[in-house]
Scaffold this motif. Sequence first.
Motif, short mmCIF file in Angstrom:
data_model
loop_
_atom_site.label_atom_id
_atom_site.label_comp_id
_atom_site.label_asym_id
_atom_site.label_seq_id
_atom_site.Cartn_x
_atom_site.Cartn_y
_atom_site.Cartn_z
N HIS A 122 28.14 -26.71 20.91
CA HIS A 122 29.25 -26.57 20.15
C HIS A 122 29.00 -26.21 18.77
O HIS A 122 29.46 -25.47 17.76
N LEU A 123 28.41 -27.65 18.33
CA LEU A 123 28.22 -27.63 16.87
C LEU A 123 26.72 -26.90 16.28
O LEU A 123 27.00 -25.91 15.46
N MET A 124 25.77 -27.35 16.83
CA MET A 124 24.56 -26.62 16.39
C MET A 124 24.65 -25.23 16.90
O MET A 124 23.93 -24.30 16.08
N GLY A 125 25.15 -24.92 17.99
CA GLY A 125 25.16 -23.46 18.59
C GLY A 125 25.94 -22.53 17.47
O GLY A 125 25.61 -21.72 16.91
N ALA A 126 27.02 -23.00 17.00
CA ALA A 126 27.84 -22.54 15.61
C ALA A 126 26.87 -22.54 14.45
O ALA A 126 26.88 -21.20 13.75
N VAL A 127 26.09 -23.45 14.11
CA VAL A 127 25.55 -23.56 12.83
C VAL A 127 24.44 -22.62 12.90
O VAL A 127 24.06 -21.80 12.05
N ILE A 128 23.56 -22.48 14.33
CA ILE A 128 22.56 -21.69 14.47
C ILE A 128 23.05 -20.10 14.25
O ILE A 128 22.35 -19.24 13.57
N CYS A 129 24.07 -19.71 15.05
CA CYS A 129 24.67 -18.26 14.79
C CYS A 129 25.21 -17.97 13.74
O CYS A 129 24.70 -16.82 13.15
N THR A 130 25.82 -18.72 12.67
CA THR A 130 26.41 -18.72 11.42
C THR A 130 25.40 -18.58 10.58
O THR A 130 25.14 -17.46 9.56
N HIS A 131 24.01 -19.43 10.69
CA HIS A 131 22.93 -19.22 9.85
C HIS A 131 22.10 -18.07 9.88
O HIS A 131 21.77 -17.27 8.72
N ALA A 132 22.19 -17.56 11.22
CA ALA A 132 21.69 -16.11 11.35
C ALA A 132 22.22 -15.01 10.75
O ALA A 132 21.58 -14.07 10.27
N VAL A 133 23.61 -15.06 10.85
CA VAL A 133 24.11 -13.95 10.30
C VAL A 133 24.59 -14.00 8.65
O VAL A 133 25.03 -13.06 8.25
N TRP A 134 24.40 -15.14 8.34
CA TRP A 134 25.03 -15.54 6.90
C TRP A 134 24.16 -14.52 6.02
O TRP A 134 24.77 -13.95 4.90
N PRO A 135 22.68 -14.31 6.08
CA PRO A 135 22.16 -13.53 4.82
C PRO A 135 22.67 -12.00 4.91
O PRO A 135 22.70 -11.27 4.18
N VAL A 136 22.87 -11.79 6.20
CA VAL A 136 23.63 -10.23 6.35
C VAL A 136 24.96 -10.04 5.89
O VAL A 136 25.12 -9.16 4.89
N MET A 137 25.72 -11.21 5.74
CA MET A 137 27.05 -10.85 5.49
C MET A 137 27.07 -11.07 3.91
O MET A 137 27.85 -10.45 3.14
N ARG A 138 26.17 -11.92 3.26
CA ARG A 138 25.95 -12.16 1.83
C ARG A 138 25.50 -10.72 1.26
O ARG A 138 26.02 -10.40 0.16
N ALA A 139 24.51 -10.26 1.88
CA ALA A 139 23.96 -8.93 1.31
C ALA A 139 25.30 -7.87 1.37
O ALA A 139 24.99 -6.87 0.60
N GLN A 140 25.94 -7.64 2.34
CA GLN A 140 26.85 -6.65 2.64
C GLN A 140 28.17 -6.95 1.70
O GLN A 140 29.08 -6.21 1.73
N LYS A 141 28.23 -8.24 1.16
CA LYS A 141 29.40 -8.55 0.56
C LYS A 141 30.66 -8.78 1.35
O LYS A 141 31.99 -8.60 1.02
N TYR A 142 30.46 -8.96 2.50
CA TYR A 142 31.69 -8.84 3.37
C TYR A 142 31.26 -9.76 4.70
O TYR A 142 30.40 -9.54 5.39
N GLY A 143 32.20 -10.58 5.33
CA GLY A 143 32.02 -11.43 6.53
C GLY A 143 33.34 -12.17 6.93
O GLY A 143 33.91 -12.61 6.02
N ARG A 144 33.49 -12.16 8.26
CA ARG A 144 34.23 -12.93 8.88
C ARG A 144 33.69 -14.10 9.91
O ARG A 144 33.18 -13.49 10.83
#
Length: 299
Positions: A122-144
């Motif tokens: 639950h926790l680390m799974g969400a952390v791992i997935c969010t950490h993986a997409v975070w740079p993508v969302m930051r670069a495109q200046k959009y994420g949910r």
Amino acid sequence: MSIRFDGQVAIVTGAGGGLGRQHALALAKRGAKVVVNDFGRAAEGQSLTAAEAVVREIEAAGGMAVAHGASVTDEAGVAAMVADTMQRWGRIDILVNNAGILRDKSFAKMDLADFRLVLDVHLMGAVICTHAVWPVMRAQKYGRVVMTTSSSGLYGNFGQSNYGAAKMALVGLMQTLSLEGAKDGIRVNCLAPTAATRMTEGLLPPAVLDRLTPESVTPGLLYLVSQDAPTRAILCAGAGTFERAHVTMTQGVHIGSGPDAAERVAARFDEISDRDGETVPDSGAAQGTNEVGKAMQAG
């Protein structure tokens, strides 16, 4: 106002059944390209995994989807899922952290391995997935991003100390990521569902389960990942009813220090607990600001 996701790409974890499946179907129906993530293998006698079966459903309805079987606890597997998604579709707009498991038992009888396993998924799974997409969302200046929390974490539930701890930790993760993501157009929220899924099967009577459908929760998820989504919201949903939960702080009382301070805390605990004028802090700094302010006023 019609909520649409045309041109957007969504990853939904634990989407082979229950809530995740319904989230994936609904996102695809409204135009999103969906990565259906589920660790489940094909059942005996079946040629398709649960994720592949959901992809077939989406495609049959005219949508676009791809299955991915990475465990959310596998950093390399999640990284590969994100890389594959970027190569295929070039962006990731939405991440729904839905994957989870139950290992219910009273704390006195619980094996610590089961506690760690639930935290990992639950926790680390969400952390791992969010950490993986975070740079993508930051670069495109959009994420949910949506974390799936639970009333068991917000308010407690007998026999679910592991699950409750993980689910409340996700609220803390959401609170901070919503602050850090704001400047890059990333909005982060929590969904606390009550639904009849594989995890709740056998725990509730049929008459109750009939109302607690995944379909009655997903409308809340769709709003939380929409273009006009809020951020830092904890949305509760079940049986077509929606509520909002808050982590609040009372006005408090300045007690001071000294040898009898503990006794004064005890004597005025009801006053300390008085919810009249309580607030929803903008950040963790609000506690210290309130405390120092009252201390300064006291002289």
